[in-house]
Design a protein around this motif. Structure first.
Motif, short mmCIF file in Angstrom:
data_model
loop_
_atom_site.label_atom_id
_atom_site.label_comp_id
_atom_site.label_asym_id
_atom_site.label_seq_id
_atom_site.Cartn_x
_atom_site.Cartn_y
_atom_site.Cartn_z
N PRO A 5 0.81 -1.22 0.00
CA PRO A 5 0.00 0.00 0.00
C PRO A 5 0.84 1.27 0.00
O PRO A 5 0.35 2.35 -0.34
N VAL A 6 2.12 1.16 0.37
CA VAL A 6 3.00 2.33 0.40
C VAL A 6 3.73 2.51 -0.93
O VAL A 6 3.91 3.63 -1.41
N LEU A 7 4.16 1.38 -1.54
CA LEU A 7 5.09 1.45 -2.67
C LEU A 7 4.50 1.06 -4.01
O LEU A 7 5.09 1.35 -5.05
N TYR A 8 3.37 0.36 -4.03
CA TYR A 8 2.84 -0.14 -5.31
C TYR A 8 2.59 1.02 -6.27
O TYR A 8 1.86 1.96 -5.94
N PRO A 9 3.20 0.95 -7.49
CA PRO A 9 3.16 2.13 -8.36
C PRO A 9 1.87 2.32 -9.16
O PRO A 9 1.90 2.66 -10.33
N CYS A 10 0.74 2.10 -8.49
CA CYS A 10 -0.58 2.47 -9.03
C CYS A 10 -1.27 3.00 -7.79
O CYS A 10 -1.65 2.21 -6.91
N ALA A 41 -3.06 1.00 -4.78
CA ALA A 41 -2.40 0.93 -3.48
C ALA A 41 -3.33 1.39 -2.36
O ALA A 41 -3.37 0.76 -1.29
N SER A 42 -4.09 2.44 -2.59
CA SER A 42 -4.92 2.92 -1.49
C SER A 42 -6.12 2.00 -1.25
O SER A 42 -6.49 1.76 -0.09
N HIS A 43 -6.68 1.41 -2.32
CA HIS A 43 -7.73 0.39 -2.11
C HIS A 43 -7.18 -0.78 -1.30
O HIS A 43 -7.82 -1.28 -0.37
N LEU A 44 -5.97 -1.22 -1.69
CA LEU A 44 -5.37 -2.36 -0.99
C LEU A 44 -5.14 -2.03 0.49
O LEU A 44 -5.41 -2.87 1.36
N GLY A 45 -4.68 -0.82 0.76
CA GLY A 45 -4.47 -0.41 2.14
C GLY A 45 -5.76 -0.49 2.95
O GLY A 45 -5.76 -0.99 4.09
N GLU A 46 -6.86 -0.05 2.35
CA GLU A 46 -8.15 -0.12 3.05
C GLU A 46 -8.56 -1.56 3.31
O GLU A 46 -8.96 -1.92 4.42
N THR A 47 -8.46 -2.41 2.28
CA THR A 47 -8.89 -3.79 2.46
C THR A 47 -7.97 -4.54 3.45
O THR A 47 -8.43 -5.39 4.20
#
Ligand code: FAD
Length: 106
Positions: free
Chosen positions: A42-47, A51-57
């Motif tokens: 969620p910090v580094l993924y270059p999309c 990344a922010s969706h993944l951080g939430e999930t």
């Protein structure tokens, strides 16, 4: 900007394959390294919207790094959340080993 589809296919391949070969009984160090890898996304993924969706999930469903079966399932479920959001078919998580480790039965 990166090709989000190609980046996604490559990243899912890496993540599902790494989960498929993760130990059944990982050491403390292996668990910590896997958590670091997953929490880096969620910090580094270059999309950035990916990344922010993944951080939430990941806040709702923290990674289960207790062993390969649990980790493979956790990742399959997160991938299915993305599939659902993009209007793609859900993947049958009973088939993760067939897809990412063992290949089709003969
Ligand atoms: P992919 O979804 O890339 O899947 C590759 C292969 O994995 C499939 O062919 C199938 O064999 C297998 N597979 C499918 N589902 C599962 C599953 N649940 N478990 C195990 N194996 C499976 N794209 C966006 O447009 N918006 C986003 O917000 C977004 N977020 C993403 C977040 C992450 C963390 C990642 C890694 C990718 C994200 N993507 C996002 C990209 C998207 O998920 C796809 O990778 C991309 O659209 C290409 O899709 P595809 O249909 O080729 O197959």
């Amino acid at each position: 900007p990166p090709d989000v589809e190609q980046l996604g296919r490559a990243t899912w391949t890496f993540l599902h394959t790494t989960a498929a070969y993760y130990p059944a009984r990982p050491t403390t160090q292996q668990r910590a390294n896997m958590l670091n890898l997953l929490h880096s996304l969620p910090v580094l993924y270059p999309c950035s919207h990916c990344a922010s969706h993944l951080g939430e999930t990941m806040r709702t469903n923290p990674p289960d790094v207790s062993g390969r079966v649990a980790l493979s399932r956790w990742l399959c479920e997160r991938h299915n959340e993305v599939n659902e959001r993009l209007g793609k078919d859900k993947f049958d998580c009973a088939k993760v080993d067939e897809r990412w480790k063992d290949g089709p039965p003969d």
